[in-house]
Write an enzyme that holds these catalytic residues in place. Structure first.
Site, short mmCIF file in Angstrom:
data_model
loop_
_atom_site.label_atom_id
_atom_site.label_comp_id
_atom_site.label_asym_id
_atom_site.label_seq_id
_atom_site.Cartn_x
_atom_site.Cartn_y
_atom_site.Cartn_z
N GLU A 174 0.98 -1.08 0.21
CA GLU A 174 0.04 0.02 -0.12
C GLU A 174 0.90 1.19 -0.02
OE1 GLU A 174 0.83 1.77 3.33
OE2 GLU A 174 1.58 -0.16 3.46
N GLU A 317 4.44 -0.28 1.56
CA GLU A 317 4.30 -0.52 -0.05
C GLU A 317 4.64 -2.11 -0.42
OE1 GLU A 317 8.21 1.08 -1.67
OE2 GLU A 317 8.11 2.40 -0.92
#
Length: 350
Positions: A174, A317
């Site tokens: 994310e 991430e």
């Protein structure tokens, strides 16, 4: 019946018979039984997920969901909101840590704009924007229940498209400034843990910022009163669009019997939401690393999972998820490629 309901209805038990056969094969390979530890446990789980004695995880995809959070208005992050947009462009240009690690793992990266506050354009961007960031959860719900459902269904649709392309291992990651605040609120709602136990420094706030963050989360929980047994209610009131998207990826992959690797605190919060919606989804989840965020290990405990790695990471991430793809593939290679004692002509009995 909507997409979310039909997806949840398709999530079933692991194939226990195939898991027993996988364990039997592992015990017959040219090694002492259990000597490869967690790699053997993963291989058995992969057999149960796929329903195949010799599971394949050679077509790896990593999904990065990007969305903004209205709660940044409260000063809970060390970085301004526009960093979300800037980092999405960095992903698209291949310049982020997750890009480098995904290339090493042989994984394709799918970048999804599910709720960035600004317009983003890019040839390889999946534009599935539900809204331009969530509302400020400190003063009211982060989103409507309908928007929460939409975020979940975006995740389901994205992962179904990847599975149609042959994906057999999915990573979740994310990008969203402010999302550790939302994730901590989800964890606080889902457990009986205090904010002192679970709230961390996120992107690098100082001690004063940490105290403010705790107060904002406490205010959000008081204002919104999320229902502990209703994953959709928790997501709508104190969640994030990218969190809903990742939860949808997990549900969609489970419905198609494809394993999903979860990453750090935010990906873990998405796993909590998915678990609230359908508890069996946890059987299809593979843990990656233990973040330095204090709430992350509490999420693993709530889901009865143990992290594979502890590298003191806190980037997000999906970097930990991508790193762990190598280990998951190694587990599959073990059960696929090693010889049994009989095949190798090795006698183990006098």
């Amino acid at each position: 019946m909507n997409l979310l309901e039909s997806t949840v209805n398709n999530i079933t038990e692991l194939n226990r018979a195939q898991m027993r056969q996988a364990q039997k094969r592992l015990d017959s390979l040219t090694k002492p039984p259990g000597s490869l530890g967690k790699l053997e446990e993963i291989a058995v789980q992969l057999a149960g997920i796929s329903g195949e004695l010799l599971p394949q995880v050679d077509n790896k995809y990593h999904v990065v969901m990007a969305g903004d959070h209205g709660v940044v208005e409260e000063g809970v992050s060390a970085f301004p909101q526009q960093v979300t947009t800037q980092m999405v462009y960095n992903f698209l240009n291949g310049g982020a840590a997750v890009n480098v690690l995904a290339e090493q793992a042989g994984a394709e990266v799918a970048i999804v704009d599910i709720g960035v506050a600004q317009e983003i354009e890019g040839e390889n961007l999946l534009n599935r924007k539900v809204k331009y960031g969530t509302d400020n959860l400190a003063v009211g719900p982060a989103m409507t229940r309908e928007e929460a459902i939409s975020s979940l269904e975006v995740g389901i649709e994205v992962v179904e498209d990847l599975i149609k392309q042959g994906a057999n291992l999915i990573g979740t990651g994310e990008m969203g400034i402010g999302n550790t605040t939302s994730s901590s609120a989800i964890l606080a709602t889902s457990t009986d843990l205090s904010l002192e136990q679970i709230v961390g420094y996120g992107t690098g706030i100082d001690e004063a910022g940490l105290e403010k963050k705790k107060k904002v989360i406490a205010q959000a929980l008081e204002v919104n009163q999320p229902q502990v047994n209703d994953g959709l209610d928790i997501l709508a009131k104190v969640g994030g669009l990218e969190i809903g998207g990742m939860a949808g990826v997990m549900l969609g992959a489970a419905a198609h019997r494809v394993p999903v690797i979860i990453d750090g605190l935010i990906s873990g919060a998405a796993a909590l939401i998915a678990h609230k919606i359908e508890p069996q989804v946890s059987n299809y989840l593979l843990p990656s690393h233990q973040s330095v965020e204090p709430g992350h290990i509490k999420i693993y405990e709530a889901l009865d999972l143990e992290p594979l790695l502890d590298l003191e990471m806190r980037l997000g991430e999906g970097t930990g998820a991508v790193l762990s793809m190598n280990l998951v593939e190694a587990a599959a290679n073990i059960i696929n490629g090693m010889a049994t004692f009989s095949e190798a002509g090795i006698t183990v009995e006098d």
